[in-house]
Scaffold this motif. Structure first.
Motif, short mmCIF file in Angstrom:
data_model
loop_
_atom_site.label_atom_id
_atom_site.label_comp_id
_atom_site.label_asym_id
_atom_site.label_seq_id
_atom_site.Cartn_x
_atom_site.Cartn_y
_atom_site.Cartn_z
N ASP A 84 -6.94 -2.51 -7.33
CA ASP A 84 -6.57 -4.07 -6.94
C ASP A 84 -5.41 -4.37 -7.33
O ASP A 84 -5.19 -5.22 -8.21
CB ASP A 84 -7.79 -4.59 -7.06
CG ASP A 84 -7.66 -6.21 -6.24
OD1 ASP A 84 -6.68 -6.10 -5.53
OD2 ASP A 84 -8.61 -7.21 -6.58
N ASP A 139 -5.87 5.59 -0.25
CA ASP A 139 -6.86 4.73 -1.08
C ASP A 139 -7.16 5.24 -2.56
O ASP A 139 -8.04 5.80 -2.97
CB ASP A 139 -8.20 4.78 -0.39
CG ASP A 139 -9.40 4.06 -0.90
OD1 ASP A 139 -8.87 3.04 -1.73
OD2 ASP A 139 -10.21 4.09 -0.62
N HIS A 140 -6.43 4.29 -3.32
CA HIS A 140 -6.36 4.72 -4.69
C HIS A 140 -7.59 3.78 -5.41
O HIS A 140 -7.39 3.92 -6.76
CB HIS A 140 -5.00 4.42 -5.41
CG HIS A 140 -4.32 3.12 -5.21
ND1 HIS A 140 -4.87 1.98 -5.45
CD2 HIS A 140 -3.14 2.86 -4.44
CE1 HIS A 140 -3.92 1.03 -5.13
NE2 HIS A 140 -3.05 1.53 -4.54
N GLY A 141 -7.93 2.99 -4.98
CA GLY A 141 -9.04 1.99 -5.50
C GLY A 141 -8.65 1.10 -6.66
O GLY A 141 -9.52 0.60 -7.16
N ARG A 166 -5.67 8.51 -8.16
CA ARG A 166 -6.85 7.83 -9.16
C ARG A 166 -6.60 8.53 -10.55
O ARG A 166 -6.26 9.65 -10.76
CB ARG A 166 -8.13 7.99 -9.02
CG ARG A 166 -8.42 7.24 -7.40
CD ARG A 166 -9.81 7.37 -6.91
NE ARG A 166 -10.11 6.64 -5.69
CZ ARG A 166 -10.69 5.57 -5.54
NH1 ARG A 166 -11.50 5.17 -6.35
NH2 ARG A 166 -10.93 5.10 -4.33
N VAL A 174 0.84 -1.17 0.11
CA VAL A 174 -0.11 -0.03 0.07
C VAL A 174 0.93 1.26 -0.09
O VAL A 174 2.13 1.21 0.46
CB VAL A 174 -1.04 0.00 1.35
CG1 VAL A 174 -2.03 -0.98 0.98
CG2 VAL A 174 0.00 -0.03 2.43
#
Length: 669
Positions: A305, A301-303, A341, A286
């Motif tokens: 996976d 939290d870059h979304g 993002r 992460v």
């Protein structure tokens, strides 16, 4: 018109079949292109090439320059040793690089306007991690000094002399891990130094019984973010700690939410750092946003996976490029630094800026205005070259073609990607390289190649070993079983800790390939792999007789022994879930040597004597276990080589390894 078409087809067919086979000795003719660096002021790009030198059993590594439109290609250095890691000065007038011209790596500066390169670091002292210090005519580097050496100004820097005990060949050890990847961790530590090029003043910034693993300067050059490693009491060779170090050597550690830190990046025009945190739980690493002033860590939290790595910033800090592994490919993304993002810039069956099985340096550099980048590109049937990519459109154009002549002369085979479902409905990816001269109606042997890690991936990349086997008349199958990277967290998590699962996935891939490709002779199957792939090779032949030949390379074969002698004992405990004292039966039952009495497959065991990731005793044990149980086996030991023999060993030994793999499968398949 039809006659012309027939003549043309015959001509093309003759040309294709006249191409030469790919053989182990071709290793000497392939140019490795790497480490491109875009000038901060114009269209020039410097990069390195590495060519094996058969006569002196080494590598000729040199630095080149080319314009972004492909013109002006020119070799800058011609030293018969090694020149690498070129870095532009802020004004684009000079190149700082590492060279072994003096016998050990030292820092050199080459004026781009003409003139000879000059060594600038202390004579006879080996250095690494060479960088310009921003805003000053100074350089920084990491050099080994005695552990007791204090930070501060230094009149000079000399190569440390061995102590009395070392002169006698005596090593006194008090740390848990004292070897790592072929290197002895003794009474020296790698510490950060600066050298003022105008005054000649030398300063040691860091000190203590720890070493500098990575560092990044702030834009004003007043302080550096430093990742320290190799702590004496650590049981994990990857344990790191982050600190801020100013130009006077004052060190302030930043408390982190974990121990396995990496991917250090400094956002331009900001006090913000980006740091990656890994773990031993099979989860994605992460990213954290770290305020260098307050020491505050904020999870990003870059979304996505997966994992973003190799961050490259636009000069204004308003955009960042990152590389991600995706189902066998490696693609470049452009991201908003606030949200992390964004969108993919590149696509297709290729690996951009990253070769998942060769582990070269990060190979991506932005143009001054951030509109384009230069990177390495590799696909399954050709070695890597450089490309320039437009960030907005994703369109790329070739920049170099060093291997074009070799490719024109030789017949390489493009890998065919296919997917198959396993029990439970999950879909896995596989690649198959057919024999180079495949004839309809004829059946051919197939070799299953298993990747290491297991937290890495096979995919869209060139592997000379695979092309050699294809030219020799073998099909080559390679897969990404669960545990591989590039498929998300749920796919990755179970692989390293579930040997039965990995075995089932690999066998399902073989079944799918045999069913799909009529040319495969299922009675002539071989299996090979290195590291985790070597372990799985040993495990497979102890649990099935379907493979008629095996090549097990640099693997773990006895978990109990390996846990006490390798350089990552925490990994073994992670796989086993407990220590060997808590569950000795599992350690034994999960080891290929425990099943050697069931093996019938002729096996070639390849290992390096200086391997500390999977020590040579592992190869010795597996070979001896096979022979004691009547199995046809051969052990090949390479002296002075480590775990990375196949990627960076001495050229003649790398060629010898390839020859032996080919000969073993020729003999038994």
């Amino acid at each position: 018109m039809k006659i012309c078409s027939v003549v043309l087809c015959l001509a093309v067919s003759t040309l294709v079949h006249s191409k030469e086979k790919v053989v182990p000795e071709d290793f000497y003719d392939i140019v490795e292109v790497d480490d491109p660096q875009w000038s901060p002021v114009d269209e020039r790009i410097v990069f390195t090439t590495s060519v094996p030198n058969e006569k002196r059993d080494g590598y000729d590594k040199n630095i080149w320059v080319v314009k972004a439109d492909g013109t002006g290609l020119r070799q800058l250095t011609f030293d018969p040793g090694a020149d690498w890691a070129p870095r532009w000065s802020e004004d684009g007038r000079e190149i700082l690089f590492l060279s072994k011209r003096g016998g050990v790596p030292q820092g050199w500066i080459l004026p781009m306007g003409g003139g000879e390169a000059k060594c600038v670091t202390p004579d006879g002292v080996g250095v690494g991690s060479l960088q310009w210090v921003p805003g000053r005519r100074a350089v920084s580097f990491v050099a080994k000094v005695p552990i007791g050496s204090k930070s501060g100004p230094k009149p000079e820097l000399k190569k440390p002399e061995p102590g009395d005990l070392e002169k006698k060949g005596v090593k006194v050890i008090s740390r848990v891990i004292y070897f790592s990847y072929g290197e002895y961790i003794g009474p020296l530590a790698g510490h950060l130094h600066t050298l003022d090029l105008e005054t000649g003043k030398l300063f040691q910034l860091t000190s203590g019984d720890r070493s500098v693993g990575d560092y990044k300067w702030a834009a004003d050059g007043r302080r550096a973010a430093v990742l320290f490693k190799r702590f004496p009491k650590s049981r994990d060779i990857y344990e790191t700690k982050l600190a801020m170090v100013d130009r006077k050597g004052k060190t302030r550690f930043l408390k982190a939410p974990g121990k396995n830190l990496g991917g250090l990046s400094s956002r331009p025009e900001s006090s913000e750092l980006i740091v990656a945190k890994g773990n031993w739980d099979g989860l994605n690493s992460v990213l954290y946003r770290v305020d260098a002033d307050s020491g505050k860590w904020t999870l990003i939290d870059h979304g996505f996976d997966g994992e973003f790595g190799m961050l490259r910033w636009r000069r204004d800090g308003k955009r960042v490029l990152a590389v991600a592994e995706e189902r066998g490919s490696a693609q470049v993304w452009t991201l908003d630094p606030k949200t992390f993002r964004g969108r993919r810039v590149t696509s297709g069956r290729r690996q951009i800026a990253f070769h998942s099985q060769m582990f070269p340096p990060a190979s991506l550099s932005l143009s001054p205005d951030g509109s384009r980048f230069v990177a390495t590109e590799v696909v399954s049937d050709r070695p890597r070259e450089l490309v320039v990519v437009d960030v907005k459109t994703g369109k790329s154009k070739p920049l170099t073609s060093f291997n074009a002549g070799w490719r024109k002369k030789h017949r390489t085979v493009e890998a065919q990607k296919f997917s198959f479902k396993i029990k439970g409905g999950e879909e896995l990816d596989g690649w198959i390289i057919p024999p180079a001269r495949l004839k309809k109606g004829k059946r051919y042997p197939l070799v299953l190649e298993i990747h290491g890690g297991p937290e890495t991936m096979y995919g869209e990349h060139f592997m000379l070993e695979f092309q050699i086997l294809a030219s020799a008349g073998f099909g080559v199958l390679y897969l990404n079983p669960r545990g591989s990277t590039g498929y998300g967290e749920s796919f990755r998590k179970p692989g390293a800790t579930n040997i039965t699962l990995a075995y089932g996935d690999l066998m399902a891939g073989v079944d799918a390939a045999v069913k799909r490709y009529a040319w495969i002779d299922k009675r002539r199957l071989g299996v090979a792999g290195g590291s985790f792939g070597g372990f799985m090779t040993g495990w497979i032949i102890g649990h099935t007789e379907r493979f008629k030949a095996a090549v097990a390379m640099r693997g773990v074969y006895n978990f109990a022994a390996c846990a006490l002698i390798d350089d990552i004992p925490v990994w073994v405990e992670h796989v086993m879930k407990k220590t060997m004292w808590e569950d000795p039966d599992r350690y034994w039952d999960s080891s290929p040597v425990a099943h050697a009495h069931k093996v019938k497959t002729p096996t070639l065991v390849i290992h390096s004597e200086n391997d500390h990731r999977c020590p040579i005793s592992e190869g010795d044990q597996f070979y001896r276990a096979l022979r004691l149980n009547g199995v046809t086996a051969e052990l090949v030991r390479y002296q002075d080589e480590g775990h990375g023999l196949s990627r960076g060993g001495r050229p003649d030994r790398r060629v010898d390894r390839l020859q032996r793999i080919k000969a073993w499968f020729k003999r038994w398949l």
